[in-house]
Design a protein around this motif. Structure first.
Motif: not given
Length: 169
Positions: A116-122
């Protein structure tokens, strides 16, 4: 077809998400969506005053090297807004992501959180790119924003994968 079905089944058999999204992740998701909506609104406000032909591609130095119809700015805005909204929605469903490690009952919540964090930072990294492209097309400049966005996307990917692999242990 058998491989596809087994992939779908294995994702469906994963443990349900039980963790609560942190306030920073939620805030960055909303900030990104609002930034995308703001850039889209700026494009719509500026659209009537644009010339019939606008810059559609830029050389590495930031100079326009291709031109197209004014409506191409609307296509850009629609694509970027749609991508942003889809990424924001997808980031809330980490159970269905493809991960570089096996998801088990023991590591599922940690892996889901990092996915989830990776997609939000993307999603966050996309916003300077969107603004930079809009800025370059509607005004002049925008190249520094593109660079910031690209560095952000690359960083989000590298850090996100590393954190996901670490969470799987």
């Amino acid at each position: 077809m058998v491989g596809i079905m087994s992939t779908i089944l294995s994702k469906a058999q994963r443990p349900a998400r039980t963790y609560a999204t942190g306030p920073i992740t939620r805030g960055l998701r909303w900030l990104s969506v609002l930034a995308s909506l703001g850039t889209s609104a700026w494009i719509l406000v500026r659209y009537p005053s644009l010339p019939d032909t606008v810059a559609t591609h830029f050389a590495a130095g930031g100079q326009a090297d291709d031109w197209g119809p004014r409506w191409s700015v609307l296509v850009l805005g629609a694509i970027m807004l749609l991508l942003s909204l889809l990424l924001a929605a997808m980031s809330t469903r980490p159970r269905g992501f493809n991960y570089p490690a096996e998801v088990t009952e023991d590591n599922a919540q940690a892996i889901y959180r990092e996915g989830e964090r990776m997609l939000v930072w993307t999603l966050l990294g996309m916003q300077p790119i969107y603004l930079g492209i809009a800025w370059a097309t509607l005004e002049t400049g925008g190249a520094p924003l593109l660079a910031v966005g690209l560095v952000g996307l690359i960083g989000a990917t590298i850090v996100g994968i590393a954190r996901t692999v670490r969470a799987a242990r």
